[in-house]
Scaffold this active site. Structure first.
Site, PDB file in Angstrom:
ATOM      1  N   ARG A  15      14.998   7.641  69.798  1.00  0.00           N
ATOM      2  CA  ARG A  15      16.036   7.285  70.771  1.00  0.00           C
ATOM      3  C   ARG A  15      16.981   6.189  70.287  1.00  0.00           C
ATOM      4  O   ARG A  15      18.005   5.927  70.909  1.00  0.00           O
ATOM      5  CB  ARG A  15      15.382   6.872  72.101  1.00  0.00           C
ATOM      6  CG  ARG A  15      14.897   8.068  72.895  1.00  0.00           C
ATOM      7  CD  ARG A  15      14.031   7.639  74.062  1.00  0.00           C
ATOM      8  NE  ARG A  15      12.686   7.236  73.625  1.00  0.00           N
ATOM      9  CZ  ARG A  15      11.790   6.643  74.407  1.00  0.00           C
ATOM     10  NH1 ARG A  15      12.096   6.356  75.654  1.00  0.00           N
ATOM     11  NH2 ARG A  15      10.600   6.328  73.949  1.00  0.00           N
ATOM     12  N   GLY A 102       5.029  -2.871  67.259  1.00  0.00           N
ATOM     13  CA  GLY A 102       6.122  -3.479  66.504  1.00  0.00           C
ATOM     14  C   GLY A 102       7.445  -3.470  67.236  1.00  0.00           C
ATOM     15  O   GLY A 102       8.397  -4.111  66.803  1.00  0.00           O
ATOM     16  N   ARG A 332      32.432 -22.545  52.916  1.00  0.00           N
ATOM     17  CA  ARG A 332      31.502 -21.595  52.296  1.00  0.00           C
ATOM     18  C   ARG A 332      30.336 -22.389  51.704  1.00  0.00           C
ATOM     19  O   ARG A 332      30.373 -23.613  51.673  1.00  0.00           O
ATOM     20  CB  ARG A 332      32.249 -20.755  51.266  1.00  0.00           C
ATOM     21  CG  ARG A 332      33.212 -19.759  51.957  1.00  0.00           C
ATOM     22  CD  ARG A 332      34.231 -19.196  51.016  1.00  0.00           C
ATOM     23  NE  ARG A 332      33.602 -18.595  49.835  1.00  0.00           N
ATOM     24  CZ  ARG A 332      34.212 -18.412  48.669  1.00  0.00           C
ATOM     25  NH1 ARG A 332      35.471 -18.793  48.522  1.00  0.00           N
ATOM     26  NH2 ARG A 332      33.584 -17.863  47.664  1.00  0.00           N
ATOM     27  N   ASN A 385      40.164 -22.622  40.293  1.00  0.00           N
ATOM     28  CA  ASN A 385      38.854 -22.783  39.649  1.00  0.00           C
ATOM     29  C   ASN A 385      38.431 -21.577  38.827  1.00  0.00           C
ATOM     30  O   ASN A 385      37.369 -21.583  38.230  1.00  0.00           O
ATOM     31  CB  ASN A 385      37.785 -23.082  40.716  1.00  0.00           C
ATOM     32  CG  ASN A 385      37.680 -21.966  41.741  1.00  0.00           C
ATOM     33  OD1 ASN A 385      38.639 -21.246  41.985  1.00  0.00           O
ATOM     34  ND2 ASN A 385      36.510 -21.821  42.332  1.00  0.00           N
ATOM     35  N   ARG A 439      58.172 -30.947  37.987  1.00  0.00           N
ATOM     36  CA  ARG A 439      59.085 -30.331  38.937  1.00  0.00           C
ATOM     37  C   ARG A 439      60.306 -29.855  38.164  1.00  0.00           C
ATOM     38  O   ARG A 439      60.839 -30.608  37.335  1.00  0.00           O
ATOM     39  CB  ARG A 439      59.494 -31.367  39.971  1.00  0.00           C
ATOM     40  CG  ARG A 439      59.866 -30.774  41.295  1.00  0.00           C
ATOM     41  CD  ARG A 439      60.117 -31.848  42.315  1.00  0.00           C
ATOM     42  NE  ARG A 439      58.901 -32.364  42.920  1.00  0.00           N
ATOM     43  CZ  ARG A 439      58.894 -33.411  43.758  1.00  0.00           C
ATOM     44  NH1 ARG A 439      60.000 -34.034  44.042  1.00  0.00           N
ATOM     45  NH2 ARG A 439      57.760 -33.804  44.279  1.00  0.00           N
TER      46      ARG A 439
HETATM   47  C1  UD1 Z   1       3.048   3.717  74.834  1.00  0.00           C
HETATM   48  C2  UD1 Z   1       1.816   3.903  75.739  1.00  0.00           C
HETATM   49  C3  UD1 Z   1       2.254   3.694  77.203  1.00  0.00           C
HETATM   50  C4  UD1 Z   1       2.872   2.319  77.357  1.00  0.00           C
HETATM   51  C5  UD1 Z   1       4.018   2.117  76.385  1.00  0.00           C
HETATM   52  C6  UD1 Z   1       4.445   0.682  76.404  1.00  0.00           C
HETATM   53  C7  UD1 Z   1       0.322   5.508  74.701  1.00  0.00           C
HETATM   54  C8  UD1 Z   1      -0.127   6.894  74.670  1.00  0.00           C
HETATM   55  N1  UD1 Z   1       1.289   5.220  75.567  1.00  0.00           N
HETATM   56  O1  UD1 Z   1       3.954   4.757  75.159  1.00  0.00           O
HETATM   57  O2  UD1 Z   1       1.128   3.808  78.063  1.00  0.00           O
HETATM   58  O3  UD1 Z   1       3.339   2.160  78.688  1.00  0.00           O
HETATM   59  O4  UD1 Z   1       3.605   2.422  75.046  1.00  0.00           O
HETATM   60  O5  UD1 Z   1       5.583   0.493  75.568  1.00  0.00           O
HETATM   61  O6  UD1 Z   1      -0.196   4.685  73.967  1.00  0.00           O
HETATM   62  N2  UD1 Z   1       3.253   4.511  66.974  1.00  0.00           N
HETATM   63  C9  UD1 Z   1       2.663   4.707  65.738  1.00  0.00           C
HETATM   64  N3  UD1 Z   1       2.196   5.917  65.412  1.00  0.00           N
HETATM   65  C10 UD1 Z   1       2.241   6.975  66.259  1.00  0.00           C
HETATM   66  C11 UD1 Z   1       2.845   6.782  67.531  1.00  0.00           C
HETATM   67  C12 UD1 Z   1       3.331   5.542  67.862  1.00  0.00           C
HETATM   68  O7  UD1 Z   1       2.599   3.769  64.939  1.00  0.00           O
HETATM   69  O8  UD1 Z   1       1.768   8.032  65.895  1.00  0.00           O
HETATM   70  C13 UD1 Z   1       3.772   3.193  67.314  1.00  0.00           C
HETATM   71  C14 UD1 Z   1       5.276   3.185  67.525  1.00  0.00           C
HETATM   72  O9  UD1 Z   1       5.954   2.880  66.330  1.00  0.00           O
HETATM   73  C15 UD1 Z   1       5.451   2.064  68.567  1.00  0.00           C
HETATM   74  C16 UD1 Z   1       4.151   2.098  69.352  1.00  0.00           C
HETATM   75  O10 UD1 Z   1       3.207   2.767  68.539  1.00  0.00           O
HETATM   76  O11 UD1 Z   1       5.595   0.806  67.957  1.00  0.00           O
HETATM   77  C17 UD1 Z   1       4.283   2.792  70.684  1.00  0.00           C
HETATM   78  O12 UD1 Z   1       4.690   4.116  70.495  1.00  0.00           O
HETATM   79  P1  UD1 Z   1       5.685   4.847  71.467  1.00  0.00           P
HETATM   80  O13 UD1 Z   1       5.864   6.236  71.015  1.00  0.00           O
HETATM   81  O14 UD1 Z   1       6.893   4.021  71.693  1.00  0.00           O
HETATM   82  O15 UD1 Z   1       4.783   4.870  72.801  1.00  0.00           O
HETATM   83  P2  UD1 Z   1       5.282   5.109  74.262  1.00  0.00           P
HETATM   84  O16 UD1 Z   1       5.541   6.539  74.475  1.00  0.00           O
HETATM   85  O17 UD1 Z   1       6.346   4.146  74.590  1.00  0.00           O
HETATM   86 CA    CA Z   2       7.562   2.511  73.291  1.00  0.00          CA
END
Ligand code: UD1
Ligand code: CA
Length: 465
Positions: A15, A102, A332, A385, A439
């Protein structure tokens, strides 16, 4: 038993509609991942395990300096549960695992500390928050007694469950042994065909393991970034907090909605900051400094009572006391302006030292130069310079007067007390107390007739020049 922190950062962040991995997008001038890492470090964990996937090369490159990191590659993003599973081989059963995302850059160390303290023996703790608009988040389902029952994702929730405003922030803490066992039981039978980390909690409950919830005091702190709109919202909250802290400390901020701090800003007493000031890196403002509208200050130190007038850009420089600079001035990197220096409009300085009380009011370039005390630089002065290949240095002594429209061709040294007449080109060293002037002699041609519009024939010899 030791604390192991997992940072989940493998997601693509579809997104964001960006070629850059989501966790490298910035809040307050710093990649979200770095921000989360810095917060995690404050808990002094045994190790920080970063689960990365999409854009791995770029993440590793940008984050190469992070210490005490176990980089865990998740080749396929099969869900948060799958992500956590990738890092499990690197922890022991009697460790405590804290999972954070993250993409949740505002999490505070206080909240994380509360989470770690709350985890029950051989159990789990989950951080929740109450949102007026819970759209998109997993909801916390409680039983009739109000105890935690399970987490249901938005896409799997019933209309009744969608009304729940208590959400899963994604932050959780678990006994590593329990977590390992639970992760082996979860499947992908859900709307997104993913291994949900959230399923671990309901399974744990069914198995009679203790699951506690901790509620974030400040719901803003757990906001995640999934889109540029959310990024801007989180940025605004972050900036507002910094501005409020500065104002609490006595800084006058003319409009707290129009200040942007991308690093650290430390201010003395009675500092005034006007609108649209941007601070990057480490900026230190001494007592009674005023920063005018539209200034950009990066990695610099401004001495007490100095006045930065509008639209001034300062980078990598140090200013003494009572310095006045701008409007429309640019420093700078590598400049040092001693006490009482004045640098005015359309003056650019680079790698230049200006001694006490020295003034350069207008339209000037001072590069690779050292100027003594009490020097006056006339409008339109240029230190030349660069010969196209090399940079050379200009040294100007104390109490030198440089007339307007002067070129000083480096390498050159101008002695103390020298006066340089307007329009001079200096190419050789000047000894103390000299007057120098180059000059072209003036010619006066009386009764000069300007050519009329129709008379375009080049018969006038003067006109041909
Ligand atoms: C997740 C939670 C949801 C919570 C929300 C809060 C689950 C199933 N859902 O949903 O309950 O309300 O976060 O923000 O846990 N990531 C990985 N590997 C993967 C998938 C995700 O490292 O395979 C990491 C993403 O980079 C991200 C985090 O996990 O940093 C959350 O993933 P995201 O897909 O954003 O989860 P949500 O659908 O928001
Ligand atoms: Ca998320």
């Amino acid at each position: 038993m030791s604390l192991q922190i997992f940072i989940l950062a493998a997601g693509k962040g579809t997104r964001m509609r960006s070629d850059k991995p989501k966790v490298l997008h910035e809040i307050g001038g710093q990649a979200m991942l770095r921000r989360v890492y810095n917060t995690a470090c404050q808990l002094r964990p045994a190790c920080i395990h970063i689960v990365y996937g999409f854009g791995g090369d770029q993440i590793m490159k940008d984050m190469a300096d992070l210490k005490n990191v176990d980089w865990v590659y998740q080749a396929e993003q099969l869900g948060t549960g799958h992500a956590v599973r990738q890092a499990m081989p690197n922890v022991k059963d009697d460790d405590i695992v804290l999972v954070i995302y993250g993409d949740t850059p505002l999490l505070s160390v206080t909240t994380l500390g509360r989470m770690v303290a709350a985890v029950p023996d051989r159990g789990l703790a989950v951080l929740t928050a109450n949102f007026s608009d819970p759209t998109g988040f997993g909801r916390i389902v409680r039983d009739s007694a109000g105890a935690f029952d399970r987490i249901v994702e938005q896409k799997d929730a019933s209309p009744e469950e969608l009304k729940i405003r208590e959400i899963n922030t994604g932050v959780c803490v678990a006994d590593a042994g329990v977590l390992r066992t639970m992760l082996n039981t979860i499947g992908r039978d859900n709307a997104q065909h993913e291994y949900y980390l959230t399923d671990v909690f309901s399974v744990a409950r069914r198995c009679g393991m203790p699951v506690v919830t901790v509620t974030a005091d400040d719901p803003d702190e757990v906001l995640g970034v999934n889109s540029c709109v959310q990024q801007a919202k989180v940025e605004k909250i972050y900036q507002r907090k910094l501005a409020e802290q500065l104002m609490t400390d006595g800084v006058t901020i003319i409009d707290p909605d129009r200040i942007n701090i991308r690093g650290s800003l430390s201010c003395g007493r009675d500092v005034v900051i006007d609108i649209n000031a941007v601070f990057t890196g480490n900026v230190v403002l001494g007592d009674r400094v005023t920063v005018g509208p539209n200034c950009v200050l990066k990695d610099c130190e401004i001495g007490p009572d100095s006045v930065i007038s509008p639209c001034t850009v300062i980078e990598g420089s140090k200013l003494g006391r009572h310095v006045t600079i701008g409007p429309f001035a640019r420093l700078r990197p590598g400049c040092e302006l001693k006490d009482e220096v004045h640098v005015g409009n359309f003056v650019e300085c680079k790698n230049a030292v200006l001694g006490e009380g020295t003034k350069s009011g207008h339209l000037t370039y001072l590069g690779d130069a050292t100027l003594g005390k009490g020097v006056n630089i006339g409008a339109g002065t240029i230190t030349c310079n660069y010969d196209g290949l090399h940079k050379f240095k200009t040294v100007i002594g104390d109490d030198v007067f440089v007339g307007s429209d002067t070129q000083i061709v480096a390498p050159v040294t101008v002695g103390d007390g020298v006066t340089i007449g307007a329009g001079t080109t200096v190419t050789k060293d000047i000894s103390d107390d000299m007057l120098v002037i180059t000059r072209a002699p003036r010619r006066d041609i009386p009764d000069w007739k300007r050519p009329g519009k129709k008379d375009r024939s080049p018969k006038n010899p003067e006109e041909q020049q």
